[in-house]
Write a protein that holds these residues in place. Structure first.
Motif, PDB file in Angstrom:
ATOM      1  N   UNK A   1       0.819  -1.225   0.000  1.00 26.36           N
ATOM      2  CA  UNK A   1       0.000   0.000   0.000  1.00 26.36           C
ATOM      3  C   UNK A   1       0.848   1.267   0.000  1.00 26.36           C
ATOM      4  N   UNK A   2       2.158   1.133   0.242  1.00 24.58           N
ATOM      5  CA  UNK A   2       3.027   2.303   0.187  1.00 24.58           C
ATOM      6  C   UNK A   2       3.534   2.784   1.533  1.00 24.58           C
ATOM      7  N   UNK A   3       3.419   1.949   2.574  1.00 23.58           N
ATOM      8  CA  UNK A   3       3.853   2.379   3.911  1.00 23.58           C
ATOM      9  C   UNK A   3       5.345   2.708   3.936  1.00 23.58           C
ATOM     10  N   UNK A   4       6.171   1.774   3.479  1.00 24.75           N
ATOM     11  CA  UNK A   4       7.614   2.012   3.489  1.00 24.75           C
ATOM     12  C   UNK A   4       8.014   3.081   2.478  1.00 24.75           C
ATOM     13  N   UNK A   5       7.286   3.150   1.365  1.00 25.79           N
ATOM     14  CA  UNK A   5       7.529   4.215   0.387  1.00 25.79           C
ATOM     15  C   UNK A   5       7.312   5.579   1.029  1.00 25.79           C
ATOM     16  N   UNK A   6       6.239   5.712   1.790  1.00 25.87           N
ATOM     17  CA  UNK A   6       5.968   6.970   2.484  1.00 25.87           C
ATOM     18  C   UNK A   6       7.104   7.319   3.429  1.00 25.87           C
ATOM     19  N   UNK A   7       7.531   6.352   4.223  1.00 18.73           N
ATOM     20  CA  UNK A   7       8.603   6.604   5.187  1.00 18.73           C
ATOM     21  C   UNK A   7       9.889   7.038   4.483  1.00 18.73           C
ATOM     22  N   UNK A   8      10.271   6.318   3.431  1.00 19.56           N
ATOM     23  CA  UNK A   8      11.517   6.626   2.733  1.00 19.56           C
ATOM     24  C   UNK A   8      11.495   8.023   2.115  1.00 19.56           C
ATOM     25  N   UNK A   9      10.347   8.461   1.660  1.00 23.97           N
ATOM     26  CA  UNK A   9      10.256   9.805   1.075  1.00 23.97           C
ATOM     27  C   UNK A   9      10.225  10.882   2.153  1.00 23.97           C
ATOM     28  N   UNK A  10       9.593  10.593   3.268  1.00 23.42           N
ATOM     29  CA  UNK A  10       9.560  11.576   4.351  1.00 23.42           C
ATOM     30  C   UNK A  10      10.960  11.856   4.872  1.00 23.42           C
ATOM     31  N   UNK A  11      11.780  10.823   5.009  1.00 25.25           N
ATOM     32  CA  UNK A  11      13.117  11.026   5.574  1.00 25.25           C
ATOM     33  C   UNK A  11      14.150  11.411   4.517  1.00 25.25           C
ATOM     34  N   UNK A  12      13.723  11.561   3.270  1.00 22.70           N
ATOM     35  CA  UNK A  12      14.618  12.086   2.246  1.00 22.70           C
ATOM     36  C   UNK A  12      15.466  11.080   1.511  1.00 22.70           C
ATOM     37  N   UNK A  13      15.158   9.781   1.648  1.00 21.39           N
ATOM     38  CA  UNK A  13      15.926   8.779   0.909  1.00 21.39           C
ATOM     39  C   UNK A  13      15.611   8.822  -0.581  1.00 21.39           C
ATOM     40  N   UNK A  14      14.418   9.271  -0.924  1.00 16.33           N
ATOM     41  CA  UNK A  14      14.008   9.425  -2.323  1.00 16.33           C
ATOM     42  C   UNK A  14      13.368  10.795  -2.495  1.00 16.33           C
ATOM     43  N   UNK A  15      13.534  11.429  -3.656  1.00 15.37           N
ATOM     44  CA  UNK A  15      12.947  12.751  -3.870  1.00 15.37           C
ATOM     45  C   UNK A  15      11.426  12.682  -3.990  1.00 15.37           C
ATOM     46  N   UNK A  16      10.763  13.673  -3.451  1.00 13.41           N
ATOM     47  CA  UNK A  16       9.314  13.753  -3.574  1.00 13.41           C
ATOM     48  C   UNK A  16       8.914  14.006  -5.023  1.00 13.41           C
ATOM     49  N   UNK A  17       7.784  13.459  -5.412  1.00 14.59           N
ATOM     50  CA  UNK A  17       7.211  13.795  -6.714  1.00 14.59           C
ATOM     51  C   UNK A  17       6.345  15.045  -6.613  1.00 14.59           C
ATOM     52  N   UNK A  18       6.005  15.399  -5.395  1.00 22.63           N
ATOM     53  CA  UNK A  18       5.215  16.604  -5.171  1.00 22.63           C
ATOM     54  C   UNK A  18       4.964  16.799  -3.693  1.00 22.63           C
ATOM     55  N   UNK A  19       4.557  18.014  -3.320  1.00 23.46           N
ATOM     56  CA  UNK A  19       4.237  18.295  -1.935  1.00 23.46           C
ATOM     57  C   UNK A  19       5.440  18.707  -1.110  1.00 23.46           C
ATOM     58  N   UNK A  20       5.262  18.682   0.199  1.00 21.64           N
ATOM     59  CA  UNK A  20       6.291  19.184   1.106  1.00 21.64           C
ATOM     60  C   UNK A  20       6.285  18.391   2.402  1.00 21.64           C
ATOM     61  N   UNK A  21       7.486  18.210   2.960  1.00 25.68           N
ATOM     62  CA  UNK A  21       7.663  17.568   4.264  1.00 25.68           C
ATOM     63  C   UNK A  21       8.508  18.483   5.136  1.00 25.68           C
ATOM     64  N   UNK A  22       8.033  18.724   6.345  1.00 23.50           N
ATOM     65  CA  UNK A  22       8.794  19.485   7.339  1.00 23.50           C
ATOM     66  C   UNK A  22       8.944  18.648   8.604  1.00 23.50           C
TER      67      UNK A  22
END
Length: 253
Positions: free
Chosen positions: A42-63
């Motif tokens: 469902x994308x749980x680990x994908x979400x985590x990896x993008x939040x911590x900056x391991x992969x670039x976001x395709x859109x949006x913002x994380x602080x």
């Protein structure tokens, strides 16, 4: 909400330009144990990896602690990254290093502490997770639950405000998993650490989660948010009901 610790706004995440998650937004409060749940794929680990900056976001913002992980320059990114620690499903300890040496590593890389001070800090972190007597052991010589605890100790080495845990109970027996849950609660209650945890383990979710979001592969995003009990007892979404009441759904089928 004043000064949330984690802010995710309209996040889109995926690989090679192909989105897996779209328009994901949520905030995590200081001192909260926030759980990301959902079925496999469902994308749980994908979400985590993008939040911590391991992969670039395709859109949006994380602080994180008010600092952008992307889009704010290197100094701001560094401040965001220094604010959190991470553990991975396998523990990801270095097999050729003792538990103590594993915890010393981030102190060696990111601080100017002398060796004696690094050792003292590492011993304190191992004591915090109940592993000080095993400081000289190698990862291969300890149990799966001890590896998970050592990974948490290493994630705590730089005194982060936030810990991201990826499937911390995976592969553990129920007793060991419950011990790990109690450690997470103790770290939150005694040290004020904010947790964001990816898991699908129902027992752990009900034991530790203050609030959670559920991801769904078909929806490519969040389909429910709230306390575990509220999602279990009040959701009218069939996917949510199936996740929290698997036996009932199996009986009906």
């Amino acid at each position: 909400m004043e000064n949330p610790v984690i802010e995710v706004q309209n996040l889109a995440a995926g690989y090679d330009g192909r989105p897996i998650l779209r328009d994901v937004s949520f905030t995590v409060r200081r001192g909260e144990i926030f759980v990301v749940l959902g079925g496999s794929g469902c994308g749980k680990s994908t979400l985590l990896k993008h939040i911590i900056g391991l992969h670039p976001l395709l859109g949006g913002e994380v602080r994180i602690m008010g600092c952008r992980v992307e889009g704010g320059g290197q100094d701001e990114r560094d401040r965001a990254i220094r604010a959190f620690g991470v553990t991975y499903q396998s523990g990801a300890l270095f097999g050729s290093m003792t538990l103590l040496e594993n915890i010393c590593l981030p102190l060696e890389v990111f601080t100017d502490l002398p060796p004696d001070a690094r050792r003292l800090v590492a011993e304190m972190k191992l004591e915090l997770v109940g592993l000080k007597p095993f400081a000289g052991y190698f990862p291969a010589d300890v149990s799966g639950g001890m590896k998970k605890r050592a990974a948490i100790a290493r994630a705590l080495a730089l005194d982060p405000a936030v810990l991201f845990l990826d499937e911390p109970s995976a592969g553990l027996d129920p007793v060991t998993a419950a011990d790990l849950d109690r450690l997470i609660l103790r770290l939150r209650d005694t040290h004020g650490i904010t947790f964001m945890i990816v898991t699908h383990e129902l027992a752990s979710i009900f034991a530790i989660a203050d609030r959670c979001i559920m991801l769904d592969a078909k929806a490519q995003g969040v389909i429910a948010e709230g306390s575990p009990a509220a999602l279990r007892d009040t959701s009218d979404n069939p996917a949510v009901r199936a996740f929290f009441n698997p036996r009932a759904c199996q009986t009906k089928n």
